[in-house]
Design an enzyme around this catalytic site. Structure first.
Site, PDB file in Angstrom:
ATOM      1  N   ASN A  47      32.894  -5.358 -50.273  1.00 43.89           N
ATOM      2  CA  ASN A  47      34.144  -5.897 -49.733  1.00 43.89           C
ATOM      3  C   ASN A  47      34.619  -4.925 -48.659  1.00 43.89           C
ATOM      4  O   ASN A  47      35.075  -3.828 -48.970  1.00 43.89           O
ATOM      5  CB  ASN A  47      35.159  -6.016 -50.880  1.00 43.89           C
ATOM      6  CG  ASN A  47      36.535  -6.425 -50.401  1.00 43.89           C
ATOM      7  OD1 ASN A  47      36.721  -6.771 -49.236  1.00 43.89           O
ATOM      8  ND2 ASN A  47      37.511  -6.381 -51.302  1.00 43.89           N
TER       9      ASN A  47
ATOM     10  N   LYS B  22      37.136  -5.189 -46.762  1.00 49.48           N
ATOM     11  CA  LYS B  22      38.604  -5.175 -46.623  1.00 49.48           C
ATOM     12  C   LYS B  22      38.993  -5.236 -45.138  1.00 49.48           C
ATOM     13  O   LYS B  22      38.296  -5.877 -44.358  1.00 49.48           O
ATOM     14  CB  LYS B  22      39.184  -3.947 -47.352  1.00 49.48           C
ATOM     15  CG  LYS B  22      38.699  -3.894 -48.809  1.00 49.48           C
ATOM     16  CD  LYS B  22      39.459  -2.927 -49.677  1.00 49.48           C
ATOM     17  CE  LYS B  22      38.903  -2.981 -51.106  1.00 49.48           C
ATOM     18  NZ  LYS B  22      39.640  -2.137 -52.038  1.00 49.48           N
TER      19      LYS B  22
ATOM     20  N   GLU C 171      38.018  -5.801 -61.849  1.00 45.51           N
ATOM     21  CA  GLU C 171      38.410  -4.630 -61.063  1.00 45.51           C
ATOM     22  C   GLU C 171      39.731  -4.080 -61.596  1.00 45.51           C
ATOM     23  O   GLU C 171      40.808  -4.567 -61.218  1.00 45.51           O
ATOM     24  CB  GLU C 171      38.591  -5.022 -59.592  1.00 45.51           C
ATOM     25  CG  GLU C 171      37.337  -5.555 -58.943  1.00 45.51           C
ATOM     26  CD  GLU C 171      37.378  -5.380 -57.421  1.00 45.51           C
ATOM     27  OE1 GLU C 171      36.465  -4.734 -56.906  1.00 45.51           O
ATOM     28  OE2 GLU C 171      38.323  -5.854 -56.779  1.00 45.51           O
TER      29      GLU C 171
ATOM     30  N   GLU D  16      44.502  -6.784 -54.256  1.00 42.45           N
ATOM     31  CA  GLU D  16      45.319  -6.473 -53.065  1.00 42.45           C
ATOM     32  C   GLU D  16      45.987  -7.741 -52.536  1.00 42.45           C
ATOM     33  O   GLU D  16      47.106  -7.689 -52.016  1.00 42.45           O
ATOM     34  CB  GLU D  16      44.438  -5.805 -51.999  1.00 42.45           C
ATOM     35  CG  GLU D  16      44.114  -4.367 -52.406  1.00 42.45           C
ATOM     36  CD  GLU D  16      42.785  -3.842 -51.895  1.00 42.45           C
ATOM     37  OE1 GLU D  16      42.196  -4.445 -50.982  1.00 42.45           O
ATOM     38  OE2 GLU D  16      42.330  -2.803 -52.422  1.00 42.45           O
TER      39      GLU D  16
ATOM     40  N   GLY E 179      39.911   2.370 -55.207  1.00 41.16           N
ATOM     41  CA  GLY E 179      40.219   3.322 -54.137  1.00 41.16           C
ATOM     42  C   GLY E 179      40.804   4.630 -54.625  1.00 41.16           C
ATOM     43  O   GLY E 179      41.352   5.399 -53.837  1.00 41.16           O
TER      44      GLY E 179
ATOM     45  N   HIS F 150      41.564 -11.182 -55.119  1.00 36.70           N
ATOM     46  CA  HIS F 150      41.513  -9.716 -55.152  1.00 36.70           C
ATOM     47  C   HIS F 150      42.906  -9.159 -55.458  1.00 36.70           C
ATOM     48  O   HIS F 150      43.918  -9.715 -55.005  1.00 36.70           O
ATOM     49  CB  HIS F 150      41.000  -9.178 -53.811  1.00 36.70           C
ATOM     50  CG  HIS F 150      40.644  -7.733 -53.881  1.00 36.70           C
ATOM     51  ND1 HIS F 150      41.604  -6.744 -53.818  1.00 36.70           N
ATOM     52  CD2 HIS F 150      39.459  -7.107 -54.058  1.00 36.70           C
ATOM     53  CE1 HIS F 150      41.000  -5.565 -53.941  1.00 36.70           C
ATOM     54  NE2 HIS F 150      39.706  -5.756 -54.087  1.00 36.70           N
TER      55      HIS F 150
ATOM     56  N   SER G 294      35.915   2.100 -57.379  1.00 37.55           N
ATOM     57  CA  SER G 294      35.303   3.413 -57.140  1.00 37.55           C
ATOM     58  C   SER G 294      33.822   3.479 -57.523  1.00 37.55           C
ATOM     59  O   SER G 294      33.354   4.498 -58.036  1.00 37.55           O
ATOM     60  CB  SER G 294      36.111   4.513 -57.844  1.00 37.55           C
ATOM     61  OG  SER G 294      37.435   4.526 -57.350  1.00 37.55           O
TER      62      SER G 294
HETATM   63  P1  13P Z   1      36.794   0.812 -54.028  1.00 36.31           P
HETATM   64  O1  13P Z   1      35.298   0.684 -54.277  1.00 36.31           O
HETATM   65  O2  13P Z   1      37.113   1.404 -52.713  1.00 36.31           O
HETATM   66  O3  13P Z   1      37.464   1.454 -55.186  1.00 36.31           O
HETATM   67  O4  13P Z   1      37.355  -0.689 -53.963  1.00 36.31           O
HETATM   68  C1  13P Z   1      37.003  -1.590 -54.947  1.00 36.31           C
HETATM   69  C2  13P Z   1      37.411  -2.944 -54.509  1.00 36.31           C
HETATM   70  O5  13P Z   1      38.591  -3.241 -54.403  1.00 36.31           O
HETATM   71  C3  13P Z   1      36.353  -3.909 -54.175  1.00 36.31           C
HETATM   72  O6  13P Z   1      36.865  -5.189 -54.033  1.00 36.31           O
END
Ligand code: 13P
Length: 251
Positions: A11, A13, A169, A99, A175, A97, A215
């Site tokens: 992803n 983002k 997740e 976010e 992150g 997601h 992560s």
């Molecule tokens: P990270 O791998 O940066 O922690 O992000 C995970 C994520 O949100 C994938 O959709």
């Protein structure tokens, strides 16, 4: 690991311009050229999709989007439909997601509408769920996830869900560098299969792929993938560099 085919999805983002996306996709497709036992997907930003499709077409790498809107077309300024994603070359889409839930007001109900639009258009759908740190501390993890699954997959029957992938997740692991331990992830994935068996049936619960995200890095992927109910990963930060992501793909 199980007999389900692994999927490693990146992803991206809100990172990378068109040029940067194309360059990363070119590097990645050549790095994973020999990989035949794992499905691979990358989800660039909307503006890069069509150019990246030109790169990944015919390769081992599938193209995904990070979101869609559930209507087919209309006066919905700024939105993009499932059919538009398909015409840009997408075979997959990420829905729900954390976010999007946190910053853009998505709810279990809107996630459900988006999953319906995606699957009915033939897009493989990566349905994201996960609890916050506060919810975990209050022992609400399982009830939060159960509600996300029940509402997110409302009105479907198991035959509709062949192209669905679930991504667990935990928000506290995204992150932050704080990966869930493989045992924590396995525990949740087992719970999710039971929840899917309860809402649908056991064959679907056993065949559906459940990814872990939060992560994930080259250094922890093998351990995560050694768990019976972890079928792959949804990778954020570590998917932005083609070399690093290819190491995860080749866990
Ligand atoms: P990270 O791998 O940066 O922690 O992000 C995970 C994520 O949100 C994938 O959709």
């Amino acid at each position: 690991m199980s007999n389900r085919r692994p999927l490693i999805a990146g992803n991206w983002k809100m990172y990378k311009t068109c040029e940067e996306s194309v360059e990363a996709a070119q590097k990645l497709t050549s790095l994973v050229d020999g990989v035949t036992d794992t499905d691979i997907m990358i989800a660039p930003t909307f503006t890069s999709l069509f150019s990246v499709y030109g790169v990944v077409k015919g390769s081992r790498v599938d193209l995904g989007a990070q979101n869609l809107y559930w209507e087919e077309e209309g006066a919905f300024t700024g939105e993009i439909s499932a059919g538009m994603l398909k015409s840009a070359g997408c075979s997959s889409v990420i829905i729900g997601h954390s976010e999007r839930r946190q910053y853009f007001g998505e709810t279990d109900e809107t996630v459900n509408k988006k999953i319906k639009a995606a699957l009915s258009c033939g897009l493989k759908t990566v349905f994201c769920i996960g609890e916050s740190e506060a919810q975990r501390d209050l022992n609400l993890t399982f009830s939060v996830l159960d509600k996300q699954v029940q509402t997110g997959l409302k009105d479907f029957v198991s035959d509709d869900l062949r192209d669905l992938v679930v991504a667990y997740e935990p928000i506290w692991a995204i992150g932050t560098g704080k990966t869930a331990t493989s045992e924590q992830a396995q525990e949740v994935h087992t719970f999710l299969r039971a929840s899917i068996a309860k809402q649908f049936d056991e064959p679907l619960a056993q065949s559906i792929r459940i990814l872990y995200g939060g992560s994930v890095k080259p250094g922890n992927i093998a351990e995560l993938m050694s768990m019976h109910d972890i079928d792959g990963a949804l990778v954020g930060g570590a998917s932005l560099d083609a070399e690093t992501f290819s190491q995860i793909v080749k866990f």
